[in-house]
Motif scaffolding. Structure first.
Motif, short mmCIF file in Angstrom:
data_model
loop_
_atom_site.label_atom_id
_atom_site.label_comp_id
_atom_site.label_asym_id
_atom_site.label_seq_id
_atom_site.Cartn_x
_atom_site.Cartn_y
_atom_site.Cartn_z
N ARG A 9 0.87 -1.18 0.00
CA ARG A 9 0.00 0.00 0.00
C ARG A 9 0.91 1.22 0.00
O ARG A 9 1.85 1.30 0.79
CB ARG A 9 -0.86 0.03 1.26
CG ARG A 9 -1.96 -0.96 1.27
CD ARG A 9 -2.92 -0.64 2.42
NE ARG A 9 -3.99 -1.60 2.46
CZ ARG A 9 -4.25 -2.38 3.48
NH1 ARG A 9 -3.53 -2.33 4.57
NH2 ARG A 9 -5.26 -3.22 3.43
N THR A 11 2.08 4.82 0.90
CA THR A 11 1.89 5.79 1.98
C THR A 11 1.57 7.13 1.33
O THR A 11 1.62 7.28 0.11
CB THR A 11 3.18 5.94 2.81
OG1 THR A 11 4.22 6.45 1.96
CG2 THR A 11 3.60 4.62 3.44
N SER A 67 11.92 -6.41 3.56
CA SER A 67 10.70 -5.74 4.01
C SER A 67 11.04 -4.52 4.86
O SER A 67 10.44 -3.45 4.69
CB SER A 67 9.82 -6.70 4.81
OG SER A 67 9.34 -7.73 3.99
N GLY A 71 10.32 -0.71 3.75
CA GLY A 71 9.47 0.11 4.63
C GLY A 71 10.18 1.33 5.17
O GLY A 71 9.57 2.38 5.35
N ARG A 77 3.88 0.46 2.63
CA ARG A 77 3.76 -0.44 3.76
C ARG A 77 3.51 -1.81 3.16
O ARG A 77 2.78 -1.94 2.17
CB ARG A 77 2.60 -0.05 4.67
CG ARG A 77 2.78 1.28 5.35
CD ARG A 77 3.83 1.18 6.46
NE ARG A 77 4.06 2.48 7.06
CZ ARG A 77 5.17 3.18 6.91
NH1 ARG A 77 6.15 2.71 6.17
NH2 ARG A 77 5.32 4.33 7.49
N THR A 78 4.10 -2.84 3.75
CA THR A 78 4.00 -4.18 3.17
C THR A 78 3.37 -5.17 4.14
O THR A 78 3.43 -5.00 5.36
CB THR A 78 5.38 -4.71 2.77
OG1 THR A 78 6.18 -4.86 3.94
CG2 THR A 78 6.08 -3.80 1.79
N GLU A 79 2.79 -6.20 3.56
CA GLU A 79 2.29 -7.36 4.28
C GLU A 79 2.76 -8.55 3.46
O GLU A 79 2.41 -8.66 2.27
CB GLU A 79 0.77 -7.30 4.36
CG GLU A 79 0.16 -8.32 5.26
CD GLU A 79 -1.34 -8.10 5.42
OE1 GLU A 79 -1.99 -9.05 5.90
OE2 GLU A 79 -1.86 -7.03 5.05
#
Length: 97
Positions: A9, A11, A67, A71, A77-79
């Motif tokens: 996503r 930012t 990651s 970030g 933003r990561t998942e």
């Protein structure tokens, strides 16, 4: 190498500088390689997430490094999830009692 899927996503900073995204992706590819991972595929998507990255890495430590490095730049933003191939799936299910 294991496969991982990262859901990204943007930012506020990332979306404000969206035109820089292709260059950031190129930079990320090189940085990932140096940290022990490789971006296999990148997809811009519509919906809850802005992009999906399919990557390969030797281990979870390499994934954690990439990651955190990604970030820390403040653009996304990561998942991230471990993904099992069909072959791995069949081996896992085949080993069930």
């Amino acid at each position: 190498m294991a496969t991982y899927i990262s859901l990204l996503r943007y930012t506020q900073q990332g979306i404000e500088k969206i035109k820089d995204s292709p260059a950031r992706l190129d930079t990320a590819r090189k940085a990932f390689e140096q940290l022990g991972a490789r971006i296999k595929d990148f997809y811009l998507v519509c919906g809850q997430y802005d992009a999906i990255v399919i990557l390969e890495a030797n281990d979870e430590a390499a994934v954690a490094k990439v990651s955190l490095a990604l970030g820390s730049r403040g653009n996304v933003r990561t998942e991230t999830f471990r993904a099992f191939t069909e072959e791995e799936f069949r081996r896992i299910v085949g080993a069930l009692p």
